[in-house]
Scaffold this active site. Sequence first.
Site, PDB file in Angstrom:
ATOM      1  N   ASP A   1      87.524  26.694  18.356  1.00  0.00           N
ATOM      2  CA  ASP A   1      88.441  27.945  18.202  1.00  0.00           C
ATOM      3  C   ASP A   1      87.345  29.410  18.395  1.00  0.00           C
ATOM      4  OD1 ASP A   1      91.595  28.492  17.621  1.00  0.00           O
ATOM      5  OD2 ASP A   1      90.551  30.170  17.202  1.00  0.00           O
TER       6      ASP A   1
ATOM      7  N   PHE B   1     105.557  18.173  22.413  1.00  0.00           N
ATOM      8  CA  PHE B   1     106.786  18.475  21.820  1.00  0.00           C
ATOM      9  C   PHE B   1     106.913  18.418  20.448  1.00  0.00           C
ATOM     10  CE2 PHE B   1     106.723  15.931  25.859  1.00  0.00           C
ATOM     11  CZ  PHE B   1     107.354  16.861  26.733  1.00  0.00           C
TER      12      PHE B   1
ATOM     13  N   ARG C   1     107.229  19.488  16.469  1.00  0.00           N
ATOM     14  CA  ARG C   1     108.034  20.510  15.432  1.00  0.00           C
ATOM     15  C   ARG C   1     106.992  20.909  14.534  1.00  0.00           C
ATOM     16  NH1 ARG C   1     112.327  16.447  13.878  1.00  0.00           N
ATOM     17  NH2 ARG C   1     110.541  15.423  13.933  1.00  0.00           N
ATOM     18  N   GLU C   2     107.009  22.161  14.223  1.00  0.00           N
ATOM     19  CA  GLU C   2     106.270  22.679  13.028  1.00  0.00           C
ATOM     20  C   GLU C   2     107.168  21.946  11.837  1.00  0.00           C
ATOM     21  OE1 GLU C   2     105.800  26.794  12.870  1.00  0.00           O
ATOM     22  OE2 GLU C   2     105.372  27.014  14.952  1.00  0.00           O
TER      23      GLU C   2
ATOM     24  N   ASN D   1     112.751  22.581  25.782  1.00  0.00           N
ATOM     25  CA  ASN D   1     113.247  23.666  25.015  1.00  0.00           C
ATOM     26  C   ASN D   1     114.379  24.503  25.324  1.00  0.00           C
ATOM     27  OD1 ASN D   1     111.122  23.276  23.105  1.00  0.00           O
ATOM     28  ND2 ASN D   1     109.525  24.925  24.024  1.00  0.00           N
TER      29      ASN D   1
ATOM     30  N   LEU E   1     123.029  20.806  16.525  1.00  0.00           N
ATOM     31  CA  LEU E   1     124.453  21.523  16.399  1.00  0.00           C
ATOM     32  C   LEU E   1     124.429  21.996  15.156  1.00  0.00           C
ATOM     33  CD1 LEU E   1     126.683  19.044  18.255  1.00  0.00           C
ATOM     34  CD2 LEU E   1     125.847  21.219  19.084  1.00  0.00           C
TER      35      LEU E   1
ATOM     36  N   CYS F   1     108.052  29.096  19.191  1.00  0.00           N
ATOM     37  CA  CYS F   1     108.355  28.708  20.532  1.00  0.00           C
ATOM     38  C   CYS F   1     109.626  28.855  21.283  1.00  0.00           C
ATOM     39  CB  CYS F   1     108.279  26.991  20.499  1.00  0.00           C
ATOM     40  SG  CYS F   1     106.497  26.661  20.050  1.00  0.00           S
TER      41      CYS F   1
ATOM     42  N   LYS G   1     110.439  32.570  22.877  1.00  0.00           N
ATOM     43  CA  LYS G   1     109.608  33.153  23.787  1.00  0.00           C
ATOM     44  C   LYS G   1     109.758  31.975  25.057  1.00  0.00           C
ATOM     45  CE  LYS G   1     105.288  30.759  23.181  1.00  0.00           C
ATOM     46  NZ  LYS G   1     104.849  29.892  23.903  1.00  0.00           N
TER      47      LYS G   1
HETATM   48  C1  UDX Z   1     110.468  23.628  18.907  1.00  0.00           C
HETATM   49  C2  UDX Z   1     110.778  22.338  19.720  1.00  0.00           C
HETATM   50  O1  UDX Z   1     111.820  21.454  18.864  1.00  0.00           O
HETATM   51  C3  UDX Z   1     109.622  21.343  19.914  1.00  0.00           C
HETATM   52  O2  UDX Z   1     109.938  20.042  20.518  1.00  0.00           O
HETATM   53  C4  UDX Z   1     108.555  22.271  20.705  1.00  0.00           C
HETATM   54  O3  UDX Z   1     107.471  21.669  20.820  1.00  0.00           O
HETATM   55  C5  UDX Z   1     108.463  23.724  19.933  1.00  0.00           C
HETATM   56  O4  UDX Z   1     109.689  24.150  19.554  1.00  0.00           O
HETATM   57  P1  UDX Z   1     110.035  24.197  16.305  1.00  0.00           P
HETATM   58  O5  UDX Z   1     109.923  25.612  17.003  1.00  0.00           O
HETATM   59  O6  UDX Z   1     108.897  23.803  15.350  1.00  0.00           O
HETATM   60  O7  UDX Z   1     109.946  23.146  17.478  1.00  0.00           O
HETATM   61  O8  UDX Z   1     111.354  24.350  15.665  1.00  0.00           O
HETATM   62  P2  UDX Z   1     112.882  23.540  15.715  1.00  0.00           P
HETATM   63  O9  UDX Z   1     112.771  22.414  14.795  1.00  0.00           O
HETATM   64  O10 UDX Z   1     113.035  22.837  17.152  1.00  0.00           O
HETATM   65  O11 UDX Z   1     113.662  24.772  15.326  1.00  0.00           O
HETATM   66  C6  UDX Z   1     113.803  25.726  16.072  1.00  0.00           C
HETATM   67  C7  UDX Z   1     114.676  26.877  15.467  1.00  0.00           C
HETATM   68  O12 UDX Z   1     115.934  26.460  15.566  1.00  0.00           O
HETATM   69  C8  UDX Z   1     114.582  27.092  14.085  1.00  0.00           C
HETATM   70  O13 UDX Z   1     114.713  28.463  13.624  1.00  0.00           O
HETATM   71  C9  UDX Z   1     115.836  26.238  13.487  1.00  0.00           C
HETATM   72  O14 UDX Z   1     116.436  26.891  12.218  1.00  0.00           O
HETATM   73  C10 UDX Z   1     116.769  26.294  14.491  1.00  0.00           C
HETATM   74  N1  UDX Z   1     117.622  25.438  14.706  1.00  0.00           N
HETATM   75  C11 UDX Z   1     117.431  23.908  14.709  1.00  0.00           C
HETATM   76  C12 UDX Z   1     119.208  25.728  14.470  1.00  0.00           C
HETATM   77  O15 UDX Z   1     119.611  26.869  14.191  1.00  0.00           O
HETATM   78  N2  UDX Z   1     119.908  24.782  14.657  1.00  0.00           N
HETATM   79  C13 UDX Z   1     119.750  23.297  14.772  1.00  0.00           C
HETATM   80  O16 UDX Z   1     120.425  22.698  14.540  1.00  0.00           O
HETATM   81  C14 UDX Z   1     118.092  22.964  14.798  1.00  0.00           C
END
Ligand code: UDX
Length: 436
Positions: free
Chosen positions: A30, A147, A149-150, A210, A252, A262, A265
Site C-alpha cells: 500500500d 463480494f 460484506r464489511e 450490488n 428486506l 459500496c 457509489k
Molecule cells: C455490500 C455487499 O453486500 C457486498 O456483497 C459488496 O461486496 C459490498 O457492498 P457492505 O457495504 O459491507 O456490503 O454492506 P451490507 O451488509 O450489504 O449493507 C449495506 C447497507 O444496506 C447497510 O447500510 C445496511 O444497513 C443496509 N441494509 C442491508 C438495509 O438497510 N436493509 C437490509 O435488509 C440489509
Amino acid sequence: MRMSVIGCGYLGAVHAAAMASIGHDVVGIDVDEQKVAALAGGIAPFFEPQLDELLREGLDSGRLRFSTDMAESADAAVHFLAVGTPQVAGGHAADLRFVDAAIEALLPHLRPGHVVAGKSTVPVGTAARLAGSIAESGAVLVWNPEFLREGWAVHDTITPDRLVVGIPPTDAGDAAAELLREAYAPAIAAGAPFLVTDLATAELVKGAANAFLATKISFINAMAEIAEASGADVTLLADALGHDTRIGRRYLGSGIGFGGGCLPKDIRAFAARAEELGRGEAVGFLREVDGINLRRRDRAVQLVVDALGGLVFGKRIAVLGAAFKPFSDDIRDSPALDVAVRLRGLGADVVVTDPAALPNAAAAHPQLGYAVERDDALRDADAVVVVTEWDLYRREMSPEHAGALVAGRVIVDGRNCLDADAWRAAGWSYHGMGRR
Ligand code: UDX
C-alpha cells in the site's frame, strides 16, 4: 503460492490476511505508510471482527508481510489488485485513478506467466482497457470480483458463497483460471462454486449484484412509504413476503436505508457506465432506488420532529449509532450519521454514540455532541433515535433501563429493530418506519 495484494483497505487487508491463513505466502502493498506500519504490527487500521487475530497469526507464521515498496511483489505468481474505486468528485462515475496508478507501478515488476487478478469494483470494460499493457509484459489480466460484506469480511473471504473469475479467451487465460482455482482450493473444496467467465461478465457480476441488493432494500422501503400512507406494517409485510422462497427475507430490512462505501457509489457508477454504453434506460430504475433510499433519511428526521411535537430546536436527542451498519466503524455515506447531522442542523442538541465508529464520526462531524457510553447519550434525552442496529441497542437495552435515564420516553426506531410492543408497554411513545 506466492502472491501480492495491492491496496490494503477493507478489501485488500482482509484478502491478504485470509490468503496467508490458508497457507499462501503473501505480501500486502500500500502507498499509505501509516496503514502499512499498523498492519505490519498486527493491528487492523479499521474495525473488522477477527481481522487482528488473522493478521497476527499470519505475521507470526512468516507467511504475511506488508510493504510500501512495489518491488516486493516481484516474485509473486498472482497479484491481486484491491485498490479503492470511489465516486468521482462532482459526478456519479467511478474514479479509476487508484487502479491506473497501481497498474502503472506494478508493470515494471511483471514477468511472463504472472497473473494480475483485479478484485476492485470497476465499470465494465475496465479490464479490456488495462489488458493490453499487462499483456506486453507477458503477464495476463483476469477479473475476480469480491463480494465481501464489511463486518463479515473474514468469513466471506475464507468461505465465499461463490468465486467468479473472468478470463481472456486465450491459453494464458485458461492457465490463469487454473492458478486461481489452486489459490482458492480450500474454499472450492468446501463447496464454493467456481465460475469462469469472460472479463466483461465478471466485471458486471459485481455491479449487478450490488444493484440487485440495493434494489431489494429500496423495494421494501418503497413499501414502507405505502404502509405509512395506508396504516399497514412493513415489517409484517416483509416477513410475509420473505416466506416466499423466490423472494427471501434477506435484504428486506426496512428503515433508514443503505449506505457505506459500496452500494451507494456502486449503483451510481453502474448507471453512469450504462449511460456511456448508450443503455442508460436499462438501469433508469437505479435512480429511483437511490431516490427512495435518500427519502428514508428525510422521513426519519420528520418522524423525530413529529414525535417531539413539531420542534426539535434545543431538544436533547440521543442518536444511537453512527456506523452505516453494525460490526463496522465505517461512516462512509452513513444514513445514521446523516440523520444526526440533519437533526443538529435543525437546532437539536444531538448526542451521538456508537461502540466502534465514534472516532471516525467525531473527526468528520466535530459539530455533533458525542458520548462514548450509550447510557451517557441516553441521560436526559428528550428523544432517542436508533439508527444503527448494534446489539447494544437492539438486544441489550431494555425499555425500563433506558426509561429511567431519559427525560422523555420518545423513541424513533430507524432500523425497525426493536420490539414495538415491549417499548410501548413500558410507557414509551414508539415510532417505527413504515410501522403502525
Ligand atoms: C455490500 C455487499 O453486500 C457486498 O456483497 C459488496 O461486496 C459490498 O457492498 P457492505 O457495504 O459491507 O456490503 O454492506 P451490507 O451488509 O450489504 O449493507 C449495506 C447497507 O444496506 C447497510 O447500510 C445496511 O444497513 C443496509 N441494509 C442491508 C438495509 O438497510 N436493509 C437490509 O435488509 C440489509
